[in-house]
Design a protein around this motif. Structure first.
Motif, short mmCIF file in Angstrom:
data_model
loop_
_atom_site.label_atom_id
_atom_site.label_comp_id
_atom_site.label_asym_id
_atom_site.label_seq_id
_atom_site.Cartn_x
_atom_site.Cartn_y
_atom_site.Cartn_z
N PRO A 498 37.77 8.63 3.16
CA PRO A 498 36.80 7.68 2.60
C PRO A 498 36.43 6.53 3.54
N ASN A 499 37.19 6.35 4.62
CA ASN A 499 36.93 5.24 5.55
C ASN A 499 36.07 5.71 6.71
N ARG A 500 34.82 5.99 6.42
CA ARG A 500 33.94 6.62 7.41
C ARG A 500 33.00 5.63 8.10
N PHE A 507 39.63 -1.47 2.56
CA PHE A 507 40.20 -0.23 3.08
C PHE A 507 40.64 0.62 1.90
N TYR A 508 40.34 1.93 1.98
CA TYR A 508 40.54 2.82 0.84
C TYR A 508 41.66 3.83 1.12
N ALA A 566 40.51 1.26 -3.37
CA ALA A 566 40.71 0.14 -2.45
C ALA A 566 42.17 -0.31 -2.51
N VAL A 567 42.84 -0.38 -1.36
CA VAL A 567 44.25 -0.77 -1.32
C VAL A 567 44.46 -2.14 -0.67
N ARG A 575 39.04 3.27 11.80
CA ARG A 575 39.47 4.13 12.90
C ARG A 575 38.30 4.83 13.58
N VAL A 576 37.27 5.21 12.80
CA VAL A 576 36.15 5.96 13.39
C VAL A 576 35.43 5.15 14.45
#
Length: 612
Positions: A498-500, A507-508, A566-567, A575-576
């Protein structure tokens, strides 16, 4: 005309240098893990098949083409390849032979610097009294550049720069006075250290120094064959990949070393000697250290779990703790032996990585060897900095995937086609057998022309279109889901979850699970971990890193989280972003080398016109 007229001092030094080029971290850290994950003893079947059908043929191709290019005083792959066929495309194919070495050295020397640091920590007793979790945390802290484990500011960076400087200094001394001397000292020491650790591993006894299994239990586990794995194409791809990784074929460094041979010097026996020495170190010594010692103290289930961390995880997060079971004195000796053999394995390989780019600058731009060596060191240091500062964001792995894996397969495939079908097998076979000190089996003429190119095409196609879960039965004309690690999957960031987005305000979670711990390390690195039970019954965990000064944690211990939830909130660079920046950086390096080749070629044309 090029003025680069260096030569090897002795045949023994040449073979040891070539073997040192091949023997690297993969022999001791990667091979045993690959074997465990791909059928144990059955893995040796596709591994040996790959060695015989791709490894040895590529060694023959690269040794003979390197010697052929050396006749015309070419010492780098762009012009070695073009000496075999005049068409312009081949000199740009040869760019892979410079690019791969520089890009791989950028992260390879970083690992090499770890071994230097860990030898020192073993001597001074840093790991004394630490439990397994603390030893693993030490490695995480070490990788955080801002954390110092010795009091030296930016410790990881300091060791990296020192390692680069050492490589550049040795390269500046020349082939016979630098590279060859290191190989003559390093390779025997590596084998001695390896034999010492292998004996210790195999002779472990349950109940002695806390061991729960005999060392032979580890060997039996490693080599007990699971023949059902032979039907899985993933295993064959893994075996082929290990051959590329371990023999250093498809890089250009072998051609460069061989280009300094004399016209009638043997290449056939030399290639076989270097290849089989590497196999001895890998199959015999490499398999007798990590797995037997690990299973001896931790048991089979724990080692299977740790193999998911790869060889680096086992080597640096686990082995220092296991050595501590032998007492302070012997643990220090074992630590120096283990990380010492890794250091010599690393430096003999990284020195080989410097020679193609240096040979190119010395040939085409008339640079001196010292100037070329220090320029190589500077470029590698600059290119390597992102792997240090953004290691946890995946830049290190991105370099390894594109430069250390994919580009090797592409270059090997293209050079095999050039040698067999463009240069021609008639001339190619003559190059292999001229001056040969052994009778090369005639069957290799057929293998090199037909089997090796087809096998390489299959390896590349398999990597390109690898299906999800490695379920090759799912492939059909209607399409199939691609594995995250396939080439196309990597290009599409299929594993990003999900973090694209490059930048985000939250952040998910990337997997379902329960938050089982929230913790920090001595280096003030903050983490929380989620765990979940898989359908297979195994426990899988996911570790997330956050910064409490920037982020608000939205979960706590015991919370159930779901993928996409969401955390933590706050400014996030995902990261991408780092992966894409790493790819652009690697592409820029490739294009810059191509530009230098283009300028050098035009310079040659102008010089020819002037002479006429």
């Amino acid at each position: 005309m090029a003025s680069n007229t260096e030569a090897w001092g002795s045949r023994v030094g040449l073979v040891l240098a070539m073997a040192g080029n091949a023997v690297g971290f993969g022999n001791f850290l990667r091979f045993p893990v690959q074997a465990v994950q791909n059928g144990g003893g059955a893995f040796i079947i596709p591994y040996l098949v790959s060695f015989l059908l791709m490894g040895i043929p590529l060694l023959f191709i690269e040794w003979s083409s390197g010697r052929f290019g050396g006749k015309y005083r070419h010492h780098s792959t762009p012009f070695i390849l073009q000496s075999m066929d005049r068409r312009w495309i081949w000199k740009y194919v040869g760019v892979f032979g410079i690019f791969s070495n520089i890009a791989i050295a950028a992260y390879y020397c970083y690992i090499e610097s770890w071994t230097m640091s860990y030898m020192i920590h073993s001597i001074i007793g840093t790991f004394d009294g630490l439990n397994q979790t603390q030893v693993a945390a030490f490695f995480s802290d070490y990788l955080d550049v801002k954390t110092s484990t010795t009091g030296i500011p930016y410790e990881a960076l300091v060791f990296f720069v020192f390692c680069i400087a050492l490589n550049a200094w040795i390269l500046s001394k020349g082939l016979s006075s630098g590279v060859e001397k290191v190989a003559m000292i390093g390779m025997p020491l590596l084998i001695i250290f390896g034999i010492f650790l292998a004996i210790k591993g195999i002779t472990l006894k349950a109940g002695v120094h806390g061991a729960i299994n005999d060392g032979t239990v580890g060997l039996n586990f490693l080599w007990t064959p699971d023949f059902t794995s032979l039907a899985n194409p993933k295993v064959w791809l893994a075996a082929a990949g290990q051959i590329f990784f371990t023999l250093s074929v498809g890089m250009g460094s072998i051609q460069c070393y061989a280009s300094y041979l004399k016209k009638r010097d043997d290449v056939a026996l030399n290639a076989m000697s270097a290849g089989w020495m590497n196999e001895f170190v890998e199959v015999v010594l490499g398999s007798a250290i990590i797995i037997p010692i690990g299973i001896g103290y931790l048991g089979i289930d724990k080692i299977i779990e740790l193999t998911n961390l790869g060889g680096l995880g086992l080597g640096f997060r686990t082995m220092p703790f296991l050595f501590e079971q032998w007492g302070p004195a012997l643990s220090a000796i074992a630590g120096v032996a283990f990380f010492g053999l890794l250091f010599f394995a690393g430096i003999t390989s990284s020195l080989a990585m410097g020679t193609p780019g240096m040979g190119f600058m010395m040939d085409e731009y008339k640079w001196s060897r010292p100037k070329s060596a220090w320029a190589f060191g500077l470029v590698v240091m600059i290119l390597g900095l992102p792997t240090i500062f953004f290691f946890n964001e995946g830049v290190f792995d991105e370099y390894d995937y594109w430069a250390g894996t994919i580009s090797l397969v592409i270059f090997a495939l293209l050079e095999a086609i050039l040698f067999s079908w463009v240069f021609g097998m008639k001339k190619g076979w003559k190059e292999i057998t001229d001056g040969a000190d052994i009778q090369v089996p005639l069957v290799y003429r057929f293998i090199i022309k037909y089997i090796t190119p087809v096998a390489l095409i299959l390896v590349f196609t398999g990597a390109l279109l690898r299906p999800v879960n490695d379920d090759w039965s799912s492939i059909n004309l209607k399409g199939w889901k691609l594995h995250n690690e396939s080439i196309i999957g990597q290009l599409q960031h299929k594993g990003a979850g999900p973090n694209r987005q490059w930048f985000s305000r939250s952040f998910y979670a990337e997997a379902d699970g329960i938050v089982d711990s929230v913790y920090s390390t001595k280096g003030n690195n903050y983490f929380f971990r989620t765990s979940a039970i898989q359908k297979s019954g195994k426990l899988s965990s996911k570790v997330y890193r956050y910064n409490p000064s920037k982020h608000q944690l939205l979960v706590e211990k015991g919370d159930v989280v779901f993928t996409g939830q969401a955390v933590y909130a706050g400014p996030v660079i995902n990261r991408v972003f780092y992966l894409d920046m790493a790819r652009l950086l690697l592409l820029t390096v490739f294009l810059l080398i191509s530009l230098l080749v283009y300028i050098a070629w035009n310079k040659r044309i102008r010089e020819r016109r002037i002479r006429r």
